[in-house]
Design a protein around this motif. Structure first.
Motif, mmCIF file in Angstrom:
data_model
loop_
_atom_site.group_PDB
_atom_site.id
_atom_site.type_symbol
_atom_site.label_atom_id
_atom_site.label_comp_id
_atom_site.label_asym_id
_atom_site.label_seq_id
_atom_site.Cartn_x
_atom_site.Cartn_y
_atom_site.Cartn_z
ATOM 1 N N UNK A 271 1.001 2.560 9.258
ATOM 2 C CA UNK A 271 0.928 1.270 9.699
ATOM 3 C C UNK A 271 -0.605 0.892 10.448
ATOM 4 N N UNK A 272 -1.241 1.836 10.943
ATOM 5 C CA UNK A 272 -2.525 1.735 11.497
ATOM 6 C C UNK A 272 -3.781 1.290 10.555
ATOM 7 N N UNK A 273 -3.494 1.696 9.156
ATOM 8 C CA UNK A 273 -4.219 1.562 8.147
ATOM 9 C C UNK A 273 -3.944 0.057 7.452
ATOM 10 N N UNK A 274 -2.720 -0.546 7.466
ATOM 11 C CA UNK A 274 -2.079 -1.689 7.158
ATOM 12 C C UNK A 274 -3.028 -2.763 8.226
ATOM 13 N N UNK A 275 -2.806 -2.365 9.453
ATOM 14 C CA UNK A 275 -3.335 -3.375 10.305
ATOM 15 C C UNK A 275 -4.893 -3.221 10.155
ATOM 16 N N UNK A 276 -5.504 -2.253 9.926
ATOM 17 C CA UNK A 276 -6.958 -2.161 9.694
ATOM 18 C C UNK A 276 -7.286 -3.280 8.699
ATOM 19 N N UNK A 277 -6.602 -2.954 7.642
ATOM 20 C CA UNK A 277 -6.580 -3.970 6.273
ATOM 21 C C UNK A 277 -6.691 -5.555 6.530
ATOM 22 N N UNK A 278 -5.488 -5.813 7.585
ATOM 23 C CA UNK A 278 -5.061 -7.032 8.103
ATOM 24 C C UNK A 278 -6.280 -7.668 8.861
ATOM 25 N N UNK A 279 -6.851 -6.783 9.644
ATOM 26 C CA UNK A 279 -7.900 -7.066 10.741
ATOM 27 C C UNK A 279 -9.110 -7.438 10.067
ATOM 28 N N UNK A 280 -9.208 -6.696 9.153
ATOM 29 C CA UNK A 280 -10.614 -7.044 8.223
ATOM 30 C C UNK A 280 -10.244 -8.442 7.444
ATOM 31 N N UNK A 281 -9.570 -9.199 7.345
ATOM 32 C CA UNK A 281 -9.212 -10.189 6.816
ATOM 33 C C UNK A 281 -9.424 -10.227 5.344
ATOM 34 N N UNK A 282 -8.863 -9.291 4.693
ATOM 35 C CA UNK A 282 -8.889 -8.766 3.247
ATOM 36 C C UNK A 282 -8.124 -9.846 2.420
ATOM 37 N N UNK A 283 -8.650 -10.544 1.459
ATOM 38 C CA UNK A 283 -7.906 -11.654 0.734
ATOM 39 C C UNK A 283 -7.113 -10.964 -0.542
ATOM 40 N N UNK A 284 -7.993 -10.016 -1.009
ATOM 41 C CA UNK A 284 -7.311 -9.453 -2.330
ATOM 42 C C UNK A 284 -7.669 -7.782 -2.084
ATOM 43 N N UNK A 285 -6.341 -7.227 -2.259
ATOM 44 C CA UNK A 285 -6.310 -5.745 -2.058
ATOM 45 C C UNK A 285 -6.019 -4.958 -3.455
ATOM 46 N N UNK A 286 -7.144 -3.927 -3.720
ATOM 47 C CA UNK A 286 -6.895 -3.226 -4.877
ATOM 48 C C UNK A 286 -6.372 -1.788 -4.456
ATOM 49 N N UNK A 287 -5.308 -1.572 -5.096
ATOM 50 C CA UNK A 287 -4.631 -0.040 -4.863
ATOM 51 C C UNK A 287 -5.136 0.707 -6.069
ATOM 52 N N UNK A 288 -6.284 1.831 -5.821
ATOM 53 C CA UNK A 288 -6.666 2.642 -6.579
ATOM 54 C C UNK A 288 -6.086 3.997 -6.498
ATOM 55 N N UNK A 289 -4.869 4.029 -6.212
ATOM 56 C CA UNK A 289 -4.108 5.344 -6.222
ATOM 57 C C UNK A 289 -2.966 5.293 -6.509
ATOM 58 N N UNK A 290 -2.045 4.272 -6.069
ATOM 59 C CA UNK A 290 -0.759 3.902 -6.894
ATOM 60 C C UNK A 290 0.204 5.179 -6.480
ATOM 61 N N UNK A 291 1.229 5.554 -7.178
ATOM 62 C CA UNK A 291 1.924 6.648 -7.045
ATOM 63 C C UNK A 291 1.252 8.238 -7.435
#
Length: 570
Positions: A271-291
């Motif tokens: 949840x801290x990582x998700x909030x860090x991404x949200x706080x940075x105002x990211x418009x497009x997020x790429x998942x470079x690891x997936x499963x």
């Protein structure tokens, strides 16, 4: 309406009310570790041990915390003690296997996984973990039966099978989709979502990339030159979210310099990582690891960004409702295979895989120093050992039989993997000495060794990906037989966009015939290398400035459809 309290919140309340409740502390340790909060999980496990010293359930949770902290030897000792105290507990045997993997005890890890499966023979998760690790060790005992059990579990809707490991099974795109979708459904039911976010109306488009590979890792090696080129794209602002600690490598330094910001989120709760991404105002997020191992699909499931894209490191569909798009190309994911993907498909007008076109291919040590004979054709396959299944190894050995004096150069695997492959060679009428193993080396040293290789022979159903890029960049042609799945078409994609489609053959028989023909024809090999050298410079496969321009144009088009107006707006 307020959200009901999560399981973790309920357990925190329970131990506050009943601080002597041993079971609640154990369950809380599980919940905290499951949320990625290692410190809180460790504290809960320690409290449980204070209540019941040397209890196996508490020891196991503390061992899991130590494992997540990277304290592998301590974790192994704790899990071994727990297994001694509870020898019939399959879950503890499973965790012991995970820990022993990372403690560099690969054969002991296999024993632990076998024990876990023996204790719970009908549990698909145990079978899948055992199967995955036996593939890494090239231990093919009971392989077909384990594979059938795992594929049957997926067919029956069992969400226990890890999607990344399932890529190594000879399954269809539809089966891979089912495996990933079933896994995603479990997460979707248990994780909270952040409030809905929207793409900002103006200013540079903030592009985030989440990975545990930002360093001397295949992901870092593939992306670093692209990120450097994206600095020249004024409409984009690149943010890297590193799940891995700084490894001190030159690649990490380049990534740090290339990004607008490199956010170190190593070992932080999901949840801290998700909030860090949200706080940075990211418009497009790429998942470079997936499963893949070390990834955090839990973070993506919380929807920290308004647009989320599956790209590069997980070669298949996420099956996840929180992933909007997958980035591909026409070869690796042709239109007729789109129904097996949950995401909308975005395609670049070039190969989907970038690479580092600043790599220097140095002069290697002599053939003798590399363990190679002074004469004879050198076939290579530097793929990870789990890709070397019976089918792939069988066709490699058939090639050796057809080219007198040739050798097969492989990457050394964990444990007794090399010895097992030598034994397979002997059983198939090939001298074991014709298999030469290279230990894992720093990337520049490994890359240089391709100068001694005449032809890279690919695997199926999981292709060479980064290794194919490395081989082609270093001037070593790659022979592959593209399959039906994304993971089975990556090497073919690279060949296609190089203009070397004749190196993509139809099936195993054509693969063996083509390799033998090249192996016995020095002039044909020379001509092929010359064609590759010309294609490397001409084709655009390794043109990262062009890649960055195409990448930027695609993302801007997506964002404008969501109301973004660019840096000149407002």
């Amino acid at each position: 309406m307020p959200h009901p309290p999560s399981e973790r919140e309920q357990l925190r309340a329970a131990v506050t009310r009943q601080p002597a409740d041993f079971i609640a502390w154990v369950m809380l340790a599980d919940a905290e570790l499951g949320e990625g909060d290692i410190g809180a999980g460790e504290a809960a496990a320690q409290r449980a041990l204070q209540l019941r010293a040397d209890h196996p359930e508490a020891l196991a949770r503390l061992g899991r915390a130590r494992w997540m902290q990277g304290r592998h030897d301590e974790a192994a000792a704790l899990l071994q003690r727990a297994c001694q105290l509870a020898p019939q507990h399959p879950g503890m045997a499973l965790w012991l296997g995970h820990v022993l993997e990372d403690a560099n005890q690969p054969e002991a890890a296999a024993d632990a996984y076998r024990r876990a499966h023996q204790l719970a023979p009908d549990e698909a998760y145990m079978a899948a973990q055992r199967l995955n690790w036996q593939r890494r060790l090239c231990d093919w005992r009971e392989l077909d039966g384990l594979s059938r059990q795992v594929r049957n579990a997926v067919a029956q809707g069992n969400p226990a099978v890890e999607p990344f490991a399932f890529l190594s099974e000879d399954a269809s795109p539809a089966e891979q989709h089912a495996c990933a979708r079933q896994r995603a459904q479990v997460l979707a039911q248990t994780l909270p979502r952040l409030p809905v976010a929207h793409v900002r109306g103006h200013g540079p488009l903030r592009i985030g990339f989440l990975s545990n590979g930002f360093g001397a890792h295949p992901t870092g090696l593939l992306t670093v030159a692209l990120f450097e080129q994206l600095r020249a794209q004024p409409q984009l602002q690149v943010h890297l979210f590193a799940l891995n600690a700084d490894d001190g490598s030159g690649i990490r330094q380049r990534l740090q310099a290339a990004a607008h910001t490199l956010h170190d989120v190593c070992a932080q709760p999901h949840v801290a990582i998700a909030r860090r991404i949200r706080d940075a105002g990211i418009d497009v997020l790429f998942d470079l690891r997936g499963w893949g191992g070390g990834g955090t699909p839990e973070v993506l499931a919380m929807r920290p960004a308004p647009m989320q894209i599956n790209w590069l490191a997980y070669p298949g569909t996420s099956g996840a409702p929180w992933m909007d798009y997958v980035l591909a190309d026409d070869f690796v994911l042709p239109p007729q295979r789109e129904p097996a993907f949950s995401e909308k498909v975005l395609r670049l007008p070039r190969a989907f895989q970038p690479s580092d076109n600043t790599r220097v291919v140095a002069e290697p040590p002599s053939r003798h120093e590399c363990g190679l004979p002074e004469q004879g054709v050198v076939f290579c396959c530097f793929n990870n050992s789990y890709k070397l299944n019976p089918r792939s190894v069988g066709r490699l050995l058939d090639v050796l039989k057809g080219v007198p004096g040739s050798v097969l150069w492989l990457l050394s695997g964990p444990g007794k993997a090399d010895d097992r492959l030598r034994e397979v060679a002997q059983q198939n009428g090939v001298e074991a000495s014709r298999l030469v193993f290279m230990r894992k080396l720093p990337h520049p040293q490994y890359l240089a060794r391709y100068r001694h290789a005449d032809l890279f022979l690919d695997t199926h159903p999981y292709n060479a990906h980064t290794t194919a890029s490395d081989a082609l960049w270093a001037g070593c042609p790659v022979l592959t037989a593209p399959g039906e799945t994304f993971a089975a078409r990556v090497a073919g994609s690279l060949n296609h966009y190089l203009g070397l489609d004749d190196m993509n053959v139809a099936d195993d028989r054509a693969f063996v015939d083509a390799a033998i023909a090249l192996g016995n024809d020095p002039s044909a090999r020379l001509a092929l290398r010359q064609r590759l050298a010309e294609a490397r410079d001409r084709s655009g496969l390794f043109d990262m400035a062009g890649y960055a321009a195409d990448f930027s144009a695609l993302l801007q088009q997506l964002a404008r459809a969501r109301g973004w107006q660019g840096i000149d707006a407002g």
